[in-house]
Design a protein around this motif. Structure first.
Motif, short mmCIF file in Angstrom:
data_model
loop_
_atom_site.label_atom_id
_atom_site.label_comp_id
_atom_site.label_asym_id
_atom_site.label_seq_id
_atom_site.Cartn_x
_atom_site.Cartn_y
_atom_site.Cartn_z
N GLN A 69 0.83 -1.20 0.00
CA GLN A 69 0.00 0.00 0.00
C GLN A 69 0.87 1.26 0.00
O GLN A 69 0.59 2.22 -0.73
CB GLN A 69 -0.94 0.01 1.21
N ALA A 72 2.34 1.71 -3.43
CA ALA A 72 1.31 2.17 -4.36
C ALA A 72 1.04 3.66 -4.18
O ALA A 72 0.86 4.39 -5.16
CB ALA A 72 0.03 1.36 -4.15
N GLU A 73 1.03 4.13 -2.93
CA GLU A 73 0.81 5.55 -2.68
C GLU A 73 1.96 6.40 -3.22
O GLU A 73 1.75 7.49 -3.76
CB GLU A 73 0.60 5.80 -1.19
N VAL A 75 3.90 5.60 -5.79
CA VAL A 75 3.79 5.57 -7.25
C VAL A 75 2.67 6.50 -7.72
O VAL A 75 2.79 7.18 -8.73
CB VAL A 75 3.57 4.12 -7.74
N ALA A 76 1.58 6.54 -6.98
CA ALA A 76 0.44 7.37 -7.35
C ALA A 76 0.67 8.85 -7.01
O ALA A 76 -0.20 9.67 -7.25
CB ALA A 76 -0.82 6.86 -6.66
N GLY A 77 1.80 9.16 -6.42
CA GLY A 77 2.11 10.56 -6.11
C GLY A 77 1.55 11.04 -4.79
O GLY A 77 1.50 12.22 -4.52
N ARG A 78 1.09 10.11 -3.95
CA ARG A 78 0.55 10.51 -2.66
C ARG A 78 1.53 10.18 -1.54
O ARG A 78 1.15 10.11 -0.38
CB ARG A 78 -0.78 9.79 -2.41
#
Length: 90
Positions: A69, A72-73, A75-78
């Motif tokens: 998780q 993924a955050e 990579v998603a820019g978060r």
């Protein structure tokens, strides 16, 4: 010491439990709480961090989910909401 432990466990109404079970439980809980594996290793007295990882992380699948998780955050820019990793501060 073992006899005293057994007496205390019985007085507390606990099912039979071994001291080693407490060690395993403590390590598992520390890892699940996000404690750095090096801290867990030193707390347990394991000579190598690889031993701690081999023995205890297999029982905490949530660690792998949390890691996935977090990646993924990122990579998603978060990833700006994530705490800085030691040694990677800019």
């Amino acid at each position: 010491m073992l006899r005293r432990f057994r007496d205390l466990a019985a007085q507390a109404g606990l099912p039979p439990i071994r001291l080693h079970d407490l060690r395993h439980g403590a390590a598992t809980l520390m890892l699940a709480a996000g404690t750095d594996v090096k801290v867990v290793q030193e707390t347990l007295g394991d000579t190598r961090v690889s031993t701690t990882l081999d023995v205890y992380t297999s029982v905490v699948p949530a660690l792998f989910h949390a890691s996935a998780q977090a990646v993924a955050e990122l990579v998603a820019g978060r990833g700006d909401s994530l705490p800085p990793s030691p040694g990677l501060e800019s």
